[in-house]
Design a protein around this motif. Structure first.
Motif, short mmCIF file in Angstrom:
data_model
loop_
_atom_site.label_atom_id
_atom_site.label_comp_id
_atom_site.label_asym_id
_atom_site.label_seq_id
_atom_site.Cartn_x
_atom_site.Cartn_y
_atom_site.Cartn_z
N GLU A 56 -0.31 7.12 -7.55
CA GLU A 56 -1.38 8.11 -7.42
C GLU A 56 -0.82 9.52 -7.52
OE1 GLU A 56 -4.48 5.82 -4.44
OE2 GLU A 56 -2.69 6.73 -3.58
N LYS A 57 0.30 9.77 -6.86
CA LYS A 57 0.92 11.09 -6.88
C LYS A 57 1.35 11.48 -8.28
CE LYS A 57 4.63 13.76 -4.69
NZ LYS A 57 5.79 13.71 -3.74
N THR A 65 0.83 -1.21 0.00
CA THR A 65 0.00 0.00 0.00
C THR A 65 0.86 1.25 0.00
OG1 THR A 65 -1.70 -1.18 1.26
CG2 THR A 65 -1.82 1.23 1.25
N THR A 97 -8.75 -0.80 -3.44
CA THR A 97 -8.38 -1.03 -2.05
C THR A 97 -8.91 -2.39 -1.61
OG1 THR A 97 -8.53 1.35 -1.60
CG2 THR A 97 -8.58 -0.12 0.31
N SER A 151 -10.55 7.42 -6.23
CA SER A 151 -9.75 7.05 -5.06
C SER A 151 -10.62 6.36 -4.03
CB SER A 151 -9.14 8.31 -4.43
OG SER A 151 -10.17 9.15 -3.94
N GLU A 180 2.38 5.30 9.69
CA GLU A 180 2.44 6.74 9.42
C GLU A 180 3.01 7.48 10.61
OE1 GLU A 180 1.91 8.41 6.63
OE2 GLU A 180 1.60 6.48 5.64
N ARG A 223 1.89 2.30 -3.36
CA ARG A 223 0.79 2.63 -4.27
C ARG A 223 0.63 4.15 -4.40
NH1 ARG A 223 -3.41 -1.40 -2.45
NH2 ARG A 223 -1.51 -2.60 -2.67
N THR A 224 0.98 4.87 -3.35
CA THR A 224 0.81 6.31 -3.35
C THR A 224 1.71 6.98 -4.39
OG1 THR A 224 2.43 6.50 -1.56
CG2 THR A 224 0.13 6.40 -0.93
N THR A 281 -8.00 3.42 -7.91
CA THR A 281 -7.19 2.68 -6.94
C THR A 281 -8.07 1.62 -6.29
OG1 THR A 281 -5.81 4.61 -6.47
CG2 THR A 281 -5.78 2.82 -4.86
#
Length: 787
Positions: A258-259, A251, A277, A320, A646, A254-255, A275
């Motif tokens: 997307e970015k 995961t 999930t 998203s 995070e 994956r960002t 995306t």
């Protein structure tokens, strides 16, 4: 390339889109049915007379205004009895055959009638017969219904279907034109390409154009994500590919995809990106079953899904997780199933490797019709090796089976009888394990076990279908074991010389596993679901190893790129006076602490220290924090959820006024896919050469490749280990202005076999024989950097 507004759709997707209604019911329906259905089709087709032609590809292009709707599919069978034509549509069912009547499922008739129209149109037939053949999987009973249709009747039906779809097709076509126009005018989102980045982009475009594979080793910081997505989109704009899958292992990585897509949107790109999930993360009702009785988001799902699709499609570009949840709540539909529906209408899909490669969960709605013109972008491709081994393997264990057997005695003597026989065979294998080191390895699949599992499946299915409304411990455990047994049976279907079967005794339990040692052939076959595949990673080395193990061949392209950053940005040092082998670890603590103090106290900042195991990491962490109360330390827990991950990374702030030392495990959550740029990370210390823990599976891999290519230790231990080392080291230099320290601690780093694996940007490391030399090297680097 053609500029016509052509929308492609399968016969099945067309009729389902127009005619579906009712509830979403994902209750148990007998999941062995996909495999059994294929076998049933083949059985019926083989038993048919010579007048029967199986699997006939049919296509028809319907044109209206400026839209061409290209409809295609495969009829299960066409029967030609002296010019009298019958279209046969085969359907398998778990329902009792006496419950199947002529109007059992109108979508089945619609599908068959569409094939009949296409065939009659092609052959200029005035009349044609349509036959529905129902096959009851458990009883093997067959029931057929035949209807005669005139061409006019079929044409009226077909026009009704396509005219209902055509407005939606216009929406799709308008979007594709809008998208392609934006792609053609799209420029690279940054002012300049980094060194090697343009070459990477050109190579990806060429690969897609030619429908090939490419393996790319591109160092950290070169901008691989944008340099693979940008040319893929350009190829889409030119008609060389119609859909892009950006596939990741985690995961957290994956960002990046997307970015990159969002950066391109800011430059004018118009694209529908999705995306996907995981179901357990996005589910609105995680404690409810997926059926209309327990979940309101399943009740009436198909009555509302088309409206939801049209709404989100007309108003959003970025599908998203947050957007899917918003529209899911608005229309009261399951957000996970909603995402799978939207995948059909998305230009770029960002998802896990599983959705393309895993034989149990791949997106069959795309790939059942055969090959496509899709592009697969495999991010962090080094991770696909072990992931593929697990995808293609399956296991069962005795303890779970025995517990289920005990419960089954009160619910189903039929199931209990088969489980008892299975348990007896597992006991025999456990005895074989006791002969030598609690393990037993066979080259052949355990067919006695597989036959018994096949005997169990219909019994389990029958009980589960008859007890859909019950909720008890037996049902829960039976369902769980059912899917494991099903995976075991399916894995046996592609079991070959690249597999072994092993039993491993664990206390009184036994794990029995069909273990895929070499996933290359299966990955190669799975890659054929698309047109082109791009494997890329900062650590795709040695290249020949990855080409071999990931299903490449002599036709595959390969590209190695140099780091775009100055070698002066990196202080690479090696302490070769410490042995971190498992037997020596307890003697290394004080030496490692001395190295850590030398590096960390040379400059205030944020550091990461990586270890080969959690136990080793905790021991050093506890000793370090006890002796350095003025330095903040954090460490990676054995299991961490997304919020905890995070939180860990948020500690690495720019401008910290005191040093932070994070302790982590190589190959874990924080050794790849994280982007701590600038002063968020100024140093990484790597303890050991990253070798996977010695275990039965790694030893089996070792033995297999030793026989195959005399590189057993390399394939099983050395290459995966050094890959983890390079990934961890790659956290330090992410941008041109980044500066940092990498300290490698282990005498083996100077052994020829390991040293030869160093990337080009690691040339001329500083070899430090003692702490004074290390202190001098680090001090000199920071002094030169500050000038």
């Amino acid at each position: 390339m053609s500029n016509r507004n052509t929308i492609k759709i399968s016969v099945r997707n067309l009729v389902e889109f127009i005619l579906r209604s009712g509830d979403l019911n994902s209750t148990f329906t007998g999941s062995s049915r996909n495999t059994d259905a294929i076998k049933a089709h083949q059985k019926i087709q083989k038993a048919a007379p010579k007048e029967y032609t199986a699997e006939v590809s049919l296509s028809y292009t319907f044109e209206k205004e400026d839209i061409s709707l290209e409809i295609s599919g495969r009829a299960d069978g066409i029967i030609d009895n002296d010019g009298i034509i019958t279209i046969d549509e085969i359907k398998t069912t778990t329902a009792p055959i006496e419950f199947i009547n002529e109007d059992y499922n109108l979508i089945h008739w619609a599908q068959a009638k569409t094939y009949a129209f296409i065939y009659a149109k092609e052959k200029a037939l005035e009349n044609i017969y349509v036959q529905l053949t129902y096959y009851q999987i458990d009883t093997k009973d067959i029931k057929r219904f035949i209807k005669a249709f005139s061409f006019k009747e079929l044409e009226e039906f077909f026009l009704q279907i396509v005219n209902s779809y055509i407005e939606w097709a216009k929406t799709l076509s308008m979007w594709e034109n809008y998208r392609d126009d934006s792609i053609k005018s799209l420029e690279f989102p940054f002012e300049n390409y980094r060194e090697g980045q343009r070459k990477l982009a050109v190579s990806v475009y060429k690969t897609i154009n030619e429908g090939k594979k490419i393996f790319i080793q591109a160092p950290t910081g070169i901008g691989k994500t944008i340099a693979t997505l940008f040319p893929s989109l350009k190829a889409m704009g030119e008609g060389y590919t119609s859909k892009i899958f950006y596939l990741t292992a985690k995961t957290i990585t994956r960002t990046a995809g997307e970015k990159a897509i969002n950066n391109l949107r800011e430059k004018g790109l118009k694209i529908k990106s999705l995306t996907i999930t995981a179901k357990d993360k996005i589910c609105f009702k995680p404690d409810a079953a997926c059926n209309s009785e327990e979940c309101p988001f399943a009740k009436g799902y198909f009555d509302r899904i088309n409206e939801a699709i049209k709404d989100i499609y007309l108003n959003e570009e970025n599908f998203s997780r947050e957007v899917l949840e918003e529209y899911g709540k608005k229309y009261e539909i399951c957000p996970f199933e909603f995402s799978l529906e939207l995948s059909l209408f998305s230009d770029c899909i960002i998802c896990d490797y599983n959705y393309v490669f895993d034989p149990r969960v791949y997106l069959k709605r795309f790939f059942l019709e055969g090959t496509t013109d899709f592009t697969f972008l495999i991010d962090e491709a080094h991770n696909l090796v072990d992931r593929a081994r697990e995808m293609f393997s399956a296991e069962i264990n005795k303890e779970e089976m025995l517990n289920l057997k005990k419960l089954s005695m009160n619910y189903s003597k039929d199931i209990s009888k088969t489980l008892n026989k299975l348990n007896s065979h597992m006991i025999e294998i456990r005895k074989l394990c006791e002969v030598k080191d609690n393990e037993h390895i066979e080259e052949d699949a355990p067919m006695e076990i597989i036959y018994l599992l096949m005997e169990l499946m219909p019994k389990a299915e029958k009980w589960l279908l008859e007890n859909k409304d019950k909720n008890n411990e037996f049902k829960e455990k039976l369902l769980d074991f059912y899917f494991k047994a099903l995976a075991f049976i399916r894995t046996n279907e592609y079991y070959d010389e690249s597999f072994v079967t092993y039993g491993e005794k664990q206390n009184n339990n036994l794990k029995l596993k069909l273990f895929c040692l070499d996933p290359s052939h299966l990955l190669k076959e799975a890659s054929k679901r698309g047109k082109s595949t791009v494997f890329f990673s900062a650590t795709l080395m040695p290249m020949d190893y990855f080409i071999d193990i990931l299903g490449g061949d002599s036709e595959s392209y390969k590209l190695r790129l140099n780091s775009p950053f100055s070698r002066d940005n990196l202080c690479l040092t090696i302490d070769s006076n410490i042995s971190t082998t498992y037997k020596m670890r307890e003697f290394t603590y004080d030496k490692i602490l001395k190295d850590l103090n030398t590096v960390v106290k040379a400059k205030i900042g944020n550091y990461l220290v990586f270890f080969p195991s959690h136990k080793y990491m905790r021991e050093v962490h506890d000793r370090f924090s006890e002796k350095n109360l003025d330095i903040k330390t954090i460490y990676q827990e054995i299991s961490m959820n997304e919020e905890e991950r995070e939180s860990f990374l948020e500690n690495f702030r720019e401008g910290n006024t005191e040093s932070l030392v994070g302790f982590a495990v190589m190959g874990g959550l924080f050794s790849e896919g994280i982007d701590l740029v600038g002063d968020r990370l100024i140093g990484t210390i790597i303890v050991g050469v990253g070798l996977p823990q010695i275990c039965l599976e790694r030893n089996i891999i070792n033995d297999y490749f030793k026989k195959k290519n005399n590189q057993g230790f390399e394939y099983a231990y050395m290459y995966p280990g050094m890959n983890k080392v390079m990934q961890a080291a790659g956290r330090v230099i992410r941008r041109e202005e980044d500066r940092g320290i990498v300290l490698l601690i282990d005498e083996r780093f100077l052994h020829r076999n390991y040293y030869s694996l160093f990337p080009k940007e690691w040339s001329n490391p500083r070899i430090c024989k003692n702490s004074n030399e290390l202190s001098g090297a680090v001090k000199e680097f920071w002094e030169n950097t500050s000038k």
